[in-house]
Design an enzyme around this catalytic site. Structure first.
Site, PDB file in Angstrom:
ATOM      1  CB  SER A  94      -0.889   0.004   1.245  1.00 32.60           C
ATOM      2  OG  SER A  94      -1.467   1.277   1.412  1.00 32.60           O
ATOM      3  CG  ASN A  95       1.992   2.988  -3.502  1.00 31.18           C
ATOM      4  OD1 ASN A  95       3.195   2.810  -3.459  1.00 31.18           O
ATOM      5  ND2 ASN A  95       1.204   2.347  -4.354  1.00 31.18           N
TER       6      ASN A  95
END
Ligand SMILES: Cc1ncc(COP(=O)(O)O)c(C=O)c1O
Length: 340
Positions: free
Chosen positions: A81-82
């Site tokens: 997850s960015n």
């Protein structure tokens, strides 16, 4: 023109974590290869901790966290997850403690975004429930994680997966105004704007924003995850909520959501797809521009396929919204990123 919604938007507290507008750049060599104009909107350049689209959402969400005098921030996402990485970076600027929840086993090695989280000092909680596609709606998933976080972390400011909340998505209402103005200035106001859709907030914010300014831009979201039950309904609901909070109530039906589901995901969320890898290599070779295998490569593969199959009218310029994600590249081995 009724501009009261614009003054409402400007009055909502927002932190300043990036410089706007982000560039809208031509991709002439790729355009020549595809036989049409292609542009890229550089939201990958936005914000702290290697940046990305979530900066626009976090500027609103963390302003509220600060107003509420929160000391801890919680969010969750897939292993690469960015959004989680950017939340940790942005929260550090405010001196907040970040807790990140993942519903996968803890990997033996922390790579890509997870390594950066470690560097940023975020507290990572791995709960091995089999992340990546719960078969539940976004809303149910968010409610469940909120409870888990309350039990494990205590009092905190909660940010849904991907910043999927009307307040955060105001950042993409702002982006819609920005892109509409830039497209007019460049004479490409009839362009089709293409973006990846993970939690759908970017798409919802753009839908609301473009509708509010009656923009001639066409919008298209490419689902990169097959993650959520009733995904178009959740995006429609969110776009409607955004408009209501700006004092311009309007509802969207799931059918009105310009989303291509399932087609470009490949096997599953997080796993590179062969077409995505080909798209990554093409853009890197023609323009020196990097994509990530989880989000932007799959969305760009969609753009290329639609052009090659003449699904977008021949003379329509294309704007690809580059939402970031390149740190995830470093979670993969060379063999996983090869293509024929
Ligand atoms: C690089 C990147 N692109 C696109 C998206 C999709 O944005 P959204 O969750 O708003 O659909 C995300 C996050 O999910 C992302 O990290």
């Amino acid at each position: 023109m009724d501009t009261t919604w614009q003054s409402r938007l400007q009055a909502i507290p927002r932190l300043h974590m990036a410089e706007y507008p982000t560039p809208l750049e031509p991709l002439p060599r790729l355009g020549q290869e595809l036989g049409r104009q292609v542009w890229v909107k550089r939201d990958d350049l936005l914000g702290p901790g290697l940046g990305g689209n979530k900066t626009r959402k976090l500027e609103y969400l963390l302003a509220e966290a600060q107003e509420r005098k929160a000391r801890k921030v919680v969010t969750f996402g897939g292993l690469q997850s960015n959004h989680a990485r950017l939340t940790a970076a942005a929260a550090n600027r405010l001196g907040l403690e970040t807790h990140l929840f993942y519903f996968d086993p803890r990997p033996q090695r922390l790579t890509g975004n997870l390594l950066i989280n470690h560097l940023l000092g975020a507290k990572m909680h791995f709960i091995p429930l089999g992340g990546g596609g719960s078969g539940m709606t976004l809303e149910t998933t968010i409610r469940l994680v909120r409870w888990v976080a309350l039990l494990m972390v205590g009092k905190h400011y909660f940010i849904p997966v991907g910043g999927h909340h009307w307040l955060g998505c105001l950042g993409y209402v702002q982006a819609a105004l920005e892109i509409d103005a830039q497209a007019r200035e460049k004479g490409i106001e009839q362009a089709t704007l293409i973006t990846a859709a993970g939690s759908g907030g970017t798409l919802a914010g753009l839908m609301a924003g473009l509708a509010l300014v009656n923009s001639p831009l066409k919008l298209l979201g490419i689902d990169v995850g097959k993650l959520w039950k009733g995904f178009p309904a959740s995006i429609a609901l969110l776009a409607g909520e955004i408009c209501s909070h700006l004092g311009r109530p309007r509802s969207f039906t799931p059918e009105e959501v310009p989303l291509i589901e399932n087609t470009y995901v490949g096997e599953r969320y997080g796993l590179p797809s062969p077409d995505g890898l080909a798209a990554m290599h093409l853009l890197a070779h023609t323009e020196g521009l990097l994509l990530d295998p989880v989000y932007t490569a799959k969305a760009f593969a969609g753009l290329l396929d639609l052009v090659r199959r003449d699904r977008i009218k021949k003379d329509t310029p294309l704007i690809f919204l580059h939402t970031g994600g390149v740190p995830a590249l470093f979670a993969f081995q060379k063999g996983e990123l090869l293509h024929d």
